[in-house]
Design an enzyme around this catalytic site. Sequence first.
Site, short mmCIF file in Angstrom:
data_model
loop_
_atom_site.label_atom_id
_atom_site.label_comp_id
_atom_site.label_asym_id
_atom_site.label_seq_id
_atom_site.Cartn_x
_atom_site.Cartn_y
_atom_site.Cartn_z
N HIS A 16 -4.28 3.98 0.88
CA HIS A 16 -4.76 3.41 -0.39
C HIS A 16 -6.05 4.06 -0.86
O HIS A 16 -6.88 4.47 -0.05
CB HIS A 16 -5.00 1.91 -0.23
CG HIS A 16 -3.81 1.16 0.24
ND1 HIS A 16 -3.90 0.04 1.02
CD2 HIS A 16 -2.48 1.35 0.04
CE1 HIS A 16 -2.69 -0.43 1.28
NE2 HIS A 16 -1.81 0.36 0.70
N TYR A 55 -13.65 -5.20 6.72
CA TYR A 55 -14.27 -4.01 6.13
C TYR A 55 -15.05 -4.36 4.87
O TYR A 55 -14.69 -5.22 4.10
CB TYR A 55 -13.27 -2.89 5.87
CG TYR A 55 -12.10 -3.18 4.98
CD1 TYR A 55 -12.11 -2.79 3.65
CD2 TYR A 55 -10.98 -3.83 5.47
CE1 TYR A 55 -11.02 -3.04 2.83
CE2 TYR A 55 -9.89 -4.08 4.66
CZ TYR A 55 -9.92 -3.69 3.33
OH TYR A 55 -8.84 -3.94 2.52
N ASP A 98 3.52 0.12 -0.35
CA ASP A 98 3.35 1.28 0.53
C ASP A 98 4.63 2.10 0.64
O ASP A 98 4.58 3.32 0.79
CB ASP A 98 2.85 0.84 1.90
CG ASP A 98 1.44 0.29 1.84
OD1 ASP A 98 0.75 0.53 0.83
OD2 ASP A 98 1.02 -0.38 2.79
N LYS A 139 -15.74 2.58 2.48
CA LYS A 139 -15.38 1.47 3.36
C LYS A 139 -16.04 1.62 4.72
O LYS A 139 -16.04 2.71 5.30
CB LYS A 139 -13.86 1.40 3.55
CG LYS A 139 -13.10 1.12 2.27
CD LYS A 139 -11.60 1.13 2.48
CE LYS A 139 -10.87 0.86 1.16
NZ LYS A 139 -9.42 0.92 1.33
#
Length: 181
Positions: A62, A131, A168, A71
Amino acid sequence: MKIISTEIPEVLIIEPQVFQDDRGFFFESYNYQKFTDITGNLINFVQDNHSCSKQNVLRGLHYQIQQPQGKLVRVVIGSIFDVAVDIRKSSLTFGKWMGCELSAENKRQIWIPPGFAHGFVVLSEFAEVLYKTTDYYAPQYERCILWNDPDLSIDWHLSGQPILSAKDQAGKFFNEAELYT
């Protein structure tokens, strides 16, 4: 805190100093000043995310074409194989990927700056992943690269068939994806 370089210089593995005794353990998972010193940039995190997934769930790859997110990823239960792919066309490491195991046991974190696609697969029975992101989730700008793109040839360390979301499964091939300049 120990910083471990990777084959992609901007992606860093951060290993905290853990204080452990018969009561348990303590470590500093984030410190603004230390993180700024490590990255050389003033980075503000604006969102924290927490996911729980079962074994062989693969999330990714992503990224956002606008409002790109850096991140800082860690695992609090279980273990994952975490992957970053450089999608910055002007980069010397464009199209390269790196991966590492993050687990509750090793307490490592990975810093993935903006300009990278990100994904992970769960290695343990289940895993909880936390995250921090440097920009807000913007679904209108989100894109996905196929996890099994033959040009990337990512070794996901799979122990079975991956479990994928519809999003996905519908990812684009790397050479067809909308990337950064």
